[in-house]
Design a protein around this motif. Sequence first.
Motif, PDB file in Angstrom:
ATOM      1  N   ALA A 118       9.064 -15.765  16.200  1.00 16.83           N
ATOM      2  CA  ALA A 118       8.020 -15.384  17.157  1.00 16.83           C
ATOM      3  C   ALA A 118       8.485 -14.284  18.109  1.00 16.83           C
ATOM      4  CB  ALA A 118       7.571 -16.614  17.941  1.00 16.83           C
ATOM      5  N   ILE A 119       9.720 -14.386  18.586  1.00 14.97           N
ATOM      6  CA  ILE A 119      10.243 -13.360  19.496  1.00 14.97           C
ATOM      7  C   ILE A 119      10.367 -12.020  18.783  1.00 14.97           C
ATOM      8  CG2 ILE A 119      12.275 -12.672  20.840  1.00 14.97           C
ATOM      9  CD1 ILE A 119      12.631 -15.678  21.514  1.00 14.97           C
ATOM     10  N   ALA A 165       0.269 -12.205  23.426  1.00  8.03           N
ATOM     11  CA  ALA A 165       0.886 -11.804  22.156  1.00  8.03           C
ATOM     12  C   ALA A 165       1.902 -12.834  21.692  1.00  8.03           C
ATOM     13  CB  ALA A 165       1.546 -10.436  22.303  1.00  8.03           C
ATOM     14  N   PHE A 166       2.705 -13.360  22.621  1.00 11.91           N
ATOM     15  CA  PHE A 166       3.722 -14.346  22.242  1.00 11.91           C
ATOM     16  C   PHE A 166       3.074 -15.652  21.793  1.00 11.91           C
ATOM     17  CE2 PHE A 166       7.287 -17.334  23.522  1.00 11.91           C
ATOM     18  CZ  PHE A 166       8.055 -17.048  22.405  1.00 11.91           C
ATOM     19  N   LYS A 169       1.870 -19.181  17.212  1.00 17.11           N
ATOM     20  CA  LYS A 169       0.800 -19.838  16.447  1.00 17.11           C
ATOM     21  C   LYS A 169       0.929 -19.566  14.945  1.00 17.11           C
ATOM     22  CE  LYS A 169      -3.225 -22.112  16.556  1.00 17.11           C
ATOM     23  NZ  LYS A 169      -3.401 -23.426  17.176  1.00 17.11           N
ATOM     24  N   GLN A 170       1.486 -18.414  14.589  1.00 14.91           N
ATOM     25  CA  GLN A 170       1.634 -18.069  13.175  1.00 14.91           C
ATOM     26  C   GLN A 170       2.680 -18.913  12.472  1.00 14.91           C
ATOM     27  OE1 GLN A 170       1.838 -13.757  12.271  1.00 14.91           O
ATOM     28  NE2 GLN A 170       1.302 -13.444  14.424  1.00 14.91           N
ATOM     29  N   GLY A 171       3.492 -19.689  13.224  1.00 17.32           N
ATOM     30  CA  GLY A 171       4.515 -20.507  12.608  1.00 17.32           C
ATOM     31  C   GLY A 171       5.657 -19.674  12.070  1.00 17.32           C
ATOM     32  N   SER A 172       6.311 -20.195  11.046  1.00 18.79           N
ATOM     33  CA  SER A 172       7.476 -19.492  10.509  1.00 18.79           C
ATOM     34  C   SER A 172       7.635 -19.780   9.022  1.00 18.79           C
ATOM     35  CB  SER A 172       8.748 -19.923  11.254  1.00 18.79           C
ATOM     36  OG  SER A 172       9.892 -19.333  10.685  1.00 18.79           O
ATOM     37  N   ALA A 173       7.934 -18.725   8.271  1.00 20.87           N
ATOM     38  CA  ALA A 173       8.228 -18.892   6.843  1.00 20.87           C
ATOM     39  C   ALA A 173       9.633 -19.425   6.636  1.00 20.87           C
ATOM     40  CB  ALA A 173       8.056 -17.565   6.114  1.00 20.87           C
ATOM     41  N   LYS A 174      10.456 -19.386   7.697  1.00 20.04           N
ATOM     42  CA  LYS A 174      11.809 -19.926   7.647  1.00 20.04           C
ATOM     43  C   LYS A 174      11.820 -21.300   8.306  1.00 20.04           C
ATOM     44  CE  LYS A 174      13.648 -16.606   9.976  1.00 20.04           C
ATOM     45  NZ  LYS A 174      14.664 -15.795  10.702  1.00 20.04           N
ATOM     46  N   SER A 175      12.024 -22.339   7.509  1.00 20.04           N
ATOM     47  CA  SER A 175      12.024 -23.698   8.035  1.00 20.04           C
ATOM     48  C   SER A 175      12.788 -24.602   7.084  1.00 20.04           C
ATOM     49  CB  SER A 175      10.590 -24.210   8.207  1.00 20.04           C
ATOM     50  OG  SER A 175      10.569 -25.597   8.492  1.00 20.04           O
ATOM     51  N   VAL A 176      13.444 -25.611   7.631  1.00 22.09           N
ATOM     52  CA  VAL A 176      14.146 -26.570   6.778  1.00 22.09           C
ATOM     53  C   VAL A 176      13.172 -27.344   5.902  1.00 22.09           C
ATOM     54  CG1 VAL A 176      16.091 -26.848   8.358  1.00 22.09           C
ATOM     55  CG2 VAL A 176      14.105 -28.355   8.580  1.00 22.09           C
ATOM     56  N   LYS A 222       3.905 -24.501   9.570  1.00 26.55           N
ATOM     57  CA  LYS A 222       2.549 -24.029   9.860  1.00 26.55           C
ATOM     58  C   LYS A 222       1.887 -24.980  10.858  1.00 26.55           C
ATOM     59  CE  LYS A 222       1.168 -26.130   5.435  1.00 26.55           C
ATOM     60  NZ  LYS A 222       0.533 -25.914   4.118  1.00 26.55           N
ATOM     61  N   PHE A 223       1.186 -24.383  11.827  1.00 30.94           N
ATOM     62  CA  PHE A 223       0.574 -25.161  12.898  1.00 30.94           C
ATOM     63  C   PHE A 223      -0.902 -25.408  12.641  1.00 30.94           C
ATOM     64  CE2 PHE A 223       4.191 -23.415  15.393  1.00 30.94           C
ATOM     65  CZ  PHE A 223       4.700 -24.620  15.861  1.00 30.94           C
ATOM     66  N   ASN A 224      -1.339 -26.567  13.098  1.00 26.62           N
ATOM     67  CA  ASN A 224      -2.758 -26.905  13.090  1.00 26.62           C
ATOM     68  C   ASN A 224      -3.409 -26.344  14.355  1.00 26.62           C
ATOM     69  OD1 ASN A 224      -5.142 -28.053  12.214  1.00 26.62           O
ATOM     70  ND2 ASN A 224      -4.296 -30.092  11.941  1.00 26.62           N
TER      71      ASN A 224
END
Length: 444
Positions: free
Chosen positions: A366-367, A379-380, A385-392, A397-399
């Motif tokens: 996000a940063i 903007a932040f 809100k877009q979440g991250s494609a990098k995750s354990v 992805k957020f609801n």
Amino acid sequence: MRRARRRATTLALRTPSDSFFVSAQRLSHLPRKPLRPYDLRPGRTPCFFILKVPMIFSRSRSVAVALAYVFSAGIALAQTPIKIGYLGTLSGPVSPLGQDMYDGFLLGIEQNGGKLGGTPVQVIKEDDQFKPEVALQIVNRMIEKDKVSIITGITGSNVMMAVNKSITSKEVFLVGANAGPSPLAGAQCSPYQFVSSWQNDSWAEAAGKYANDKGYKRMVLVATNYQAGKDAVNGFKKYFKGVVVDEIYPGITQPDFSAEMTQIASQKPDATFAFIPTANINFIRQYQLAGLSKTVPLLTVGMADATTLGALKDAALGIQSVHFWAPDTDNPVSRQFVDAFEKKYGRIPSNYAAQGYDSALLLDTAIARVKGEVGNKKAFMAALKQGSAKSVRGSLKFNNNNFPINDWYAFEVAKDAKGRVSLKTVATPLKDYQDSYHTQCTMK
């Protein structure tokens, strides 16, 4: 020309590295390329970057230009860090959970060279002692005195409920890495709050579904008497189709469960569901000593993982657990995380460590999207809100309520390939699961 008078002065700027010094005694020694630290020791928390330069008193234009060069070089190197408040339970019975969360978070920062999203960060770590009143004082100090832009961590739901409004009402971003109380997922949701772990009920709802799949018809439910414990029991009952023959709520500081073991045995259930994060090792040991583990299977959430299995060892074999992640989760980010965590800390990471690490990955992503400009709150907010494609867990992805949409897995305590007691994935009770409260949140 009048000889320039020199006086040493010091410019101190915070950076994510340890202290290091660059000294310029003569203008002829001014650097021709960006300054670099020569005493950089990894594995330390953010500290000070101190640049020593000569203060020149002269009417010479050339000297003024040269001095400006020194300061611009130092300031460019020492980019203003983003202040992040880290609030966790780092003492008392729940401290193993809080420490694993922090260790995972710190690993994520260190792997990025002390930066998140390419921007240096300053982490201000505080221990809430699992006490809401202590946590509230810390949060207010972080916001008013330390001027943090983000607060993360937060182990206990009792703490989260106490501090949430104080953080989000001041438009400070709250990125929770564990606690996910039901009120905050529903009507009290906030655009400044993002929980990167899960909503409290969800893992228990998955456990209830798994209990059905195992064919359990009669169950006793045991949970610590606080917000997360009540959420766990309510969540389990939403999905469990059998009969709940008893509900037991031990005290939050209770160390002995002899009476509860007698109560469970008297009901003769098919299985027991338990969530006792405040004394998980004691509960599991007493469950075994009472002979219940031989006749009444134990299904848990937040109790059987790397924070407890090292102490329980073979005594924990066969215990069932539910979470969105385990050390055998098979994706590139998870495998890299497990290897790096074991190398750095010398132990298997728990799900709490994975959650702390994931919160760092989320902030990193996000940063980077806002190029370090977290002060641009709109903007932040959108970037988080877009979440991250990098995750354990594969991806985060957020609801609509800023809680994750998770797959939930069932595990059994078993020996891993190295002969260590760990978790083995055996089933997927729920996929792409949205928590039960998101429809009560008015955000889109």
